[in-house]
Design a protein around this motif. Structure first.
Motif, PDB file in Angstrom:
ATOM      1  N   VAL A  97     -13.328 -61.764 -28.347  1.00 43.91           N
ATOM      2  CA  VAL A  97     -14.426 -60.871 -29.076  1.00 43.91           C
ATOM      3  C   VAL A  97     -14.600 -61.455 -30.451  1.00 43.91           C
ATOM      4  N   ILE A 126     -20.261 -58.723 -24.763  1.00 44.41           N
ATOM      5  CA  ILE A 126     -18.902 -58.100 -24.838  1.00 44.41           C
ATOM      6  C   ILE A 126     -18.847 -56.993 -24.081  1.00 44.41           C
ATOM      7  N   GLN A 171     -18.204 -53.161 -22.144  1.00 43.43           N
ATOM      8  CA  GLN A 171     -17.715 -51.850 -22.479  1.00 43.43           C
ATOM      9  C   GLN A 171     -15.999 -51.480 -22.320  1.00 43.43           C
ATOM     10  N   GLN A 199     -14.031 -54.305 -22.684  1.00 40.04           N
ATOM     11  CA  GLN A 199     -13.545 -54.716 -23.798  1.00 40.04           C
ATOM     12  C   GLN A 199     -13.461 -53.926 -25.336  1.00 40.04           C
ATOM     13  N   LEU A 200     -14.736 -53.536 -25.482  1.00 42.91           N
ATOM     14  CA  LEU A 200     -15.020 -52.840 -26.717  1.00 42.91           C
ATOM     15  C   LEU A 200     -14.131 -51.390 -26.743  1.00 42.91           C
ATOM     16  N   ASP A 201     -13.863 -50.786 -25.531  1.00 42.60           N
ATOM     17  CA  ASP A 201     -12.956 -49.718 -25.544  1.00 42.60           C
ATOM     18  C   ASP A 201     -11.618 -50.131 -26.065  1.00 42.60           C
ATOM     19  N   LEU A 233     -10.568 -52.334 -28.161  1.00 43.47           N
ATOM     20  CA  LEU A 233     -10.417 -53.186 -29.542  1.00 43.47           C
ATOM     21  C   LEU A 233      -9.904 -51.912 -30.437  1.00 43.47           C
ATOM     22  N   PHE A 270     -13.161 -53.118 -33.680  1.00 42.38           N
ATOM     23  CA  PHE A 270     -14.497 -52.517 -33.430  1.00 42.38           C
ATOM     24  C   PHE A 270     -15.317 -52.177 -34.454  1.00 42.38           C
ATOM     25  N   VAL A 286     -17.496 -55.530 -34.958  1.00 48.30           N
ATOM     26  CA  VAL A 286     -18.558 -55.871 -34.018  1.00 48.30           C
ATOM     27  C   VAL A 286     -19.738 -54.870 -34.230  1.00 48.30           C
ATOM     28  N   LYS A 331     -23.244 -56.182 -34.926  1.00 45.73           N
ATOM     29  CA  LYS A 331     -24.593 -55.861 -34.162  1.00 45.73           C
ATOM     30  C   LYS A 331     -25.667 -55.170 -35.111  1.00 45.73           C
TER      31      LYS A 331
END
Length: 912
Positions: free
Chosen positions: A419, A445, A447, A449-451, A453, A458, A461, A465
């Motif tokens: 990530v 990436i 969801q 994977q985002l959850d 982090l 986070f 990222v 963005k």
């Protein structure tokens, strides 16, 4: 015995400051390096023509152009000089009369009885061949000279038979008798060193025949160390490979210089390689792979003696940092040698240096990470995920997006670093002006994977963005919602987070900084100011990273909001703190970028130029993506000052590079600035051509860049007589006033009101009252003086503009002052303004406004007559001096008196 100086005719090149481009006897490969050696050529010329001189000795290292300079100097003496060329090869020193053998073979047998007879015979033979002309002997010593040849040459010099141009690496390579002549100043030594960067630029201009970009000059100069022979070979190789391209009449590099397969440079390196010891070759191979190695580590592997000897001989350079980094002095050497090495040898060297253990990326500098990553890939070995991520981040910070993508792509989705690597890919794509690809890298990436982090990653990222979304017009307005959603997930509120340095507080501060960056991008400075001032306050914000980055954005916000002096004060304060915050990645670059904007908005264009110092030799690898932005910034500073002619070199070079390697929509700004520069020098055709290019070029831009682009384009159009341009500038000013951007509004109004109305000037005066600093005061004085027709007020504005070297603004003030002073019968002010306007003609090619009462400038002849009259010359004396009639002088003086508003010759003193 006296020796007559060499003679030459009045039309000979030796009387000219410029070199002949059709120099007889100098072949094309040699002639290109001569322009950079004009001072050396003059020294050689002086030695060959001085009354008491016997000639000159040209010394210097291999490839610096000794022989070329000698041949050019001799050829420039003209056809009336008889020349004789001698060469002493490696074996000549062992053979009697070695360098004179071809003359010896022509002597009759009667002269062969003794050395004295041979001496007389060769001297007579030279005199006979010269046939009464003066003779110059060129002696090129690749080896030592035998004693017999030395004796003959010494006699030839002392008898006045000829003068000499000797070429040798060092004076010690010449016979001992020549040392005596040098000590006695009968011979002059001219020492040639490698070219400096300015001379490298001159050589490239001579070789390529068009403008050259700064990145091209810096890259080539650093690679070959200023060696002319190597420079020529490098140019040939890069042209052949297609990496050196002509773009819009500017030579620039398509990509990094790669020397793999460079035949001519390969031959040069191999000839050097044969003269190196095995130990030296090992060190060169190591440094060609590693690029740079700490001195302690290198001496541990190869011994201090070897390294010291190589430094003394000029093969190595050791920097002055704490780590004492060692690298090859001539960068091309490493590039060529590296191409020779097998994969096995590269791995062997890597293992020898590292001891089989990969270093900790946390302990390495960005340059080390880049070098280690390149070396590892050249060995076809794998980087660990941690090292690959660190190398990708370093490549982004060093403006090398291609390497960043290469390193980031080595990571796999199941690696913990995947990530963060996607964030670096997005940043690299943004550097290449590819926001769609950048967004795709972040959207990849998932969801889950985002959850999974942690809060800090986070936030990073989200930060990445938001930085990408602003460059996509369809996503820009969605950034506030993105940040609000992120805060909701983290459970934090806007503002300075409590509890720092806890991870949640650090993450919340990162989201807040993203909001500040978004507001600066869209130009919403006014609403951001209160929160920025709080975040930049050390008493309220203990998070150094958040505080320093907020303060850098605050500089821009203050500058745009009319608080220029507050912005300058904060800039000075932060400048003293940057070194203490060196651990904050990218802070120095962000500070420099925004400091440039602050200085530009304050009218301090000279300091903008000073801020854009060229990178050091260790940073030259950053140039492809830094140089274009830096040259564009310099060109815009010059254009804002009214110096369009000076700006064009930088601007055209920047545009050529940006056409090949786009950088975040800067190409539109370059086109607009070029159009403005051409308009300033009166070239309407070229100005309109670049305005057309601007219209055909699309792309998003941050508010600061977009406002500069629009301002330059509208000013170019106004300068060309487009009536709608002034309307657009006023409309822009009203939008800026509504948004609290008073500095931008004031600058637009200053440009829009060259032929303004009373309402325009009242608005301009009101806006000036909302601002700080000398540029605001200039705007106020121009507005008041123009509205009230007060010449003295305009003179004061012009004087203040002169302190900032804003020539076009000063010229505007003076032109109006001339008219208003004459209307009021103020002859003193009229004379002062007219005289200043006359002087400004040298720097302002196309005046923004001219006095309506007659011509604003003296003609060249009027100026000449006025000078003579001011010194007390009579009309008759002036007529004789200039070769005209007395009546003509009287007529010109009448025009001078009328234009300058004077009534006597005494008033002319000091005016012209």
């Amino acid at each position: 015995m006296s020796i007559e100086p060499l003679s030459w005719g009045r039309g000979s090149p030796l009387n000219d400051l410029e070199l002949r481009t059709d120099t007889a006897g100098v072949s094309e490969p040699q002639r290109w390096s001569v322009p950079a050696r004009s001072a050396n050529l003059e020294a050689v010329r002086a030695a060959l023509t001085s009354l008491d001189s016997l000639g000159v000795v040209i010394t210097g290292g291999r490839g610096v152009g000794k022989s070329s300079l000698a041949r050019t100097a001799v050829a420039d003496l003209g056809p009336d000089i008889w020349t004789l060329q001698l060469r002493s090869g490696p074996s000549s020193g062992k053979t009697p009369y070695g360098c004179l053998a071809f003359l010896l073979a022509r002597l009759p047998q009667a002269y062969m009885g003794s050395p004295t007879a041979i001496l007389r015979g060769i001297t007579s033979l030279i005199k006979s061949d010269a046939a009464g002309r003066q003779c110059v002997i060129t002696l090129d010593t690749a080896g030592s000279i035998d004693d017999m040849s030395a004796g003959v040459l010494l006699n030839i010099l002392l008898t006045g038979t000829a003068r000499m141009v000797a070429v040798a690496p060092m004076v010690s390579d010449l016979p001992a008798d020549f040392h005596w002549l040098l000590n006695d100043r009968r011979l002059t030594e001219v020492r040639l060193d490698n070219l400096n960067e300015l001379q490298t630029r001159q050589v490239l201009l001579s070789l390529l025949g068009h403008r050259v970009s700064a990145s091209l000059v810096s890259s080539f100069h650093t690679m070959v160390g200023g060696n002319p022979l190597l420079l020529k070979a490098l140019v040939t190789e890069q042209q052949h490979s297609g990496n050196l391209v002509l773009s819009d009449s500017v030579w620039t590099l398509r990509d990094k210089v790669v020397l793999d397969g460079a035949a001519s440079l390969d031959d040069i390196v191999r000839s050097q390689w044969t003269r190196k010891s095995p130990e030296e070759r090992d060190v060169i191979e190591m440094l060609s792979c590693a690029r740079s190695v700490e001195l302690s580590r290198l001496t541990k592997v190869y011994g201090a003696g070897v390294v010291a000897d190589m430094e003394d001989s000029g093969l190595l350079e050791i920097d002055s940092s704490d780590n004492r980094w060692v690298s090859l002095r001539e960068k091309y050497l490493g590039d060529v040698v590296r191409s020779w090495l097998s994969i096995t040898r590269r791995r062997e060297l890597r293992s020898l240096l590292l001891g089989g253990k990969e270093p900790d990326p946390a302990t390495m500098t960005m340059e080390e990470l880049m070098a280690f990553g390149a070396w590892t890939q050249e060995c076809e070995a794998e980087l660990s995920p941690a090292m690959a991520l660190a190398a990708a981040e370093a490549a982004v910070q060093l403006f090398d997006p291609h390497f960043a993508l290469k390193y980031a792509d080595t990571l796999k989705r199941n690696d913990p670093q995947w990530v963060p690597a996607q964030r670096q890919k997005a940043a690299a794509y943004l550097l290449m002006d590819l926001p769609v690809q950048a967004m795709a890298a972040l959207d990849d990436i998932s969801q889950p994977q985002l959850d999974n982090l942690d809060v800090e990653e986070f936030a990073r990222v989200v930060e990445a963005k938001s930085r990408v979304m602003v460059w996509l017009p369809e996503h820009t307005a969605r950034v506030p919602a993105l940040l609000q959603t992120a805060r909701k997930r983290l459970g934090v509120e806007p503002g300075i987070a409590k509890g720092w340095p806890e991870p949640l507080a650090a993450a919340a501060n990162r989201i807040s900084l993203s909001e500040f960056e978004y507001q600066a991008f869209v130009g919403d400075y006014a609403s951001a100011l209160p929160a920025l001032e709080a975040a930049a306050d050390p008493g309220q914000n203990p998070d150094t990273w958040f505080r320093m980055n907020s303060a850098v954005i605050l500089m821009s916000a203050l500058s745009m909001a009319g608080r220029e002096m507050d912005a300058l004060s904060l800039m000075r304060q932060l400048g003293g703190q940057i070194s203490d915050a060196a651990e904050i990645v990218g802070l120095r670059e962000r500070f420099a970028s925004r400091a440039y904007n602050v200085l530009l908005m304050a009218g301090q264009w000279r300091r903008c130029i000073d801020l854009l110092d060229p990178p050091s030799a260790r940073e030259f690898h950053r140039l492809p993506y830094r140089s274009a932005a830096a040259e564009l910034a310099a060109g815009i500073a010059y254009v804002y000052s009214g110096r369009g002619a000076v700006a064009l070199d930088s601007l055209l070079s920047a545009a050529a590079q940006l056409e090949l390697r786009p950088v975040q929509s800067l190409l539109r700004a370059a086109y607009a600035a070029i159009a403005f520069a051409y308009a300033q020098i009166g070239n309407a055709g070229q100005s309109r051509q670049y305005l057309d290019r601007l219209q055909r070029t699309t792309g998003a831009a941050d508010h600061a860049t977009r406002s500069r682009t629009e301002f330059c384009a509208d000013m170019a159009a106004r300068w060309l007589g487009d009536n709608d341009a002034a309307t657009r500038l006023k409309q822009s000013a009203r939008r800026d006033i509504a948004a609290g951007r008073f500095t931008l509004a004031g600058i637009s109004l200053l440009g829009a009101t060259v032929n303004g109305t009373e309402a325009d000037f009242r608005l301009m005066e009101q806006v000036a009252g909302q601002r700080q600093g000398p540029l605001a005061e200039i705007s106020r004085l121009v507005a008041v003086g123009s509205r009230t027709h007060d010449a003295k007020t305009l003179l004061a504005g012009g004087e203040l503009a002169a302190t900032l070297e804003l020539d076009a603004v000063e010229a505007r003030c003076m032109a109006l002052a001339v008219d208003y002073a004459r209307q009021a019968g103020d002859s003193v002010s009229a004379r002062t303004a007219q005289a200043r306007l006359d002087i400004l003609a040298a720097t302002v090619a196309s005046l923004p406004i001219v006095p309506s009462s007659g011509s604003p400038l003296l003609t060249a002849r009027e100026r000449q007559i006025a000078r003579l009259a001011g010194r007390g010359a009579s009309n008759r004396d002036i007529a004789v001096e200039m070769g005209v009639s007395v009546r003509t002088v009287e007529g010109h003086l009448y025009q001078v008196f009328t234009k300058l508003g004077v009534t006597s010759r005494g008033d002319l003193t000091g005016l012209v």
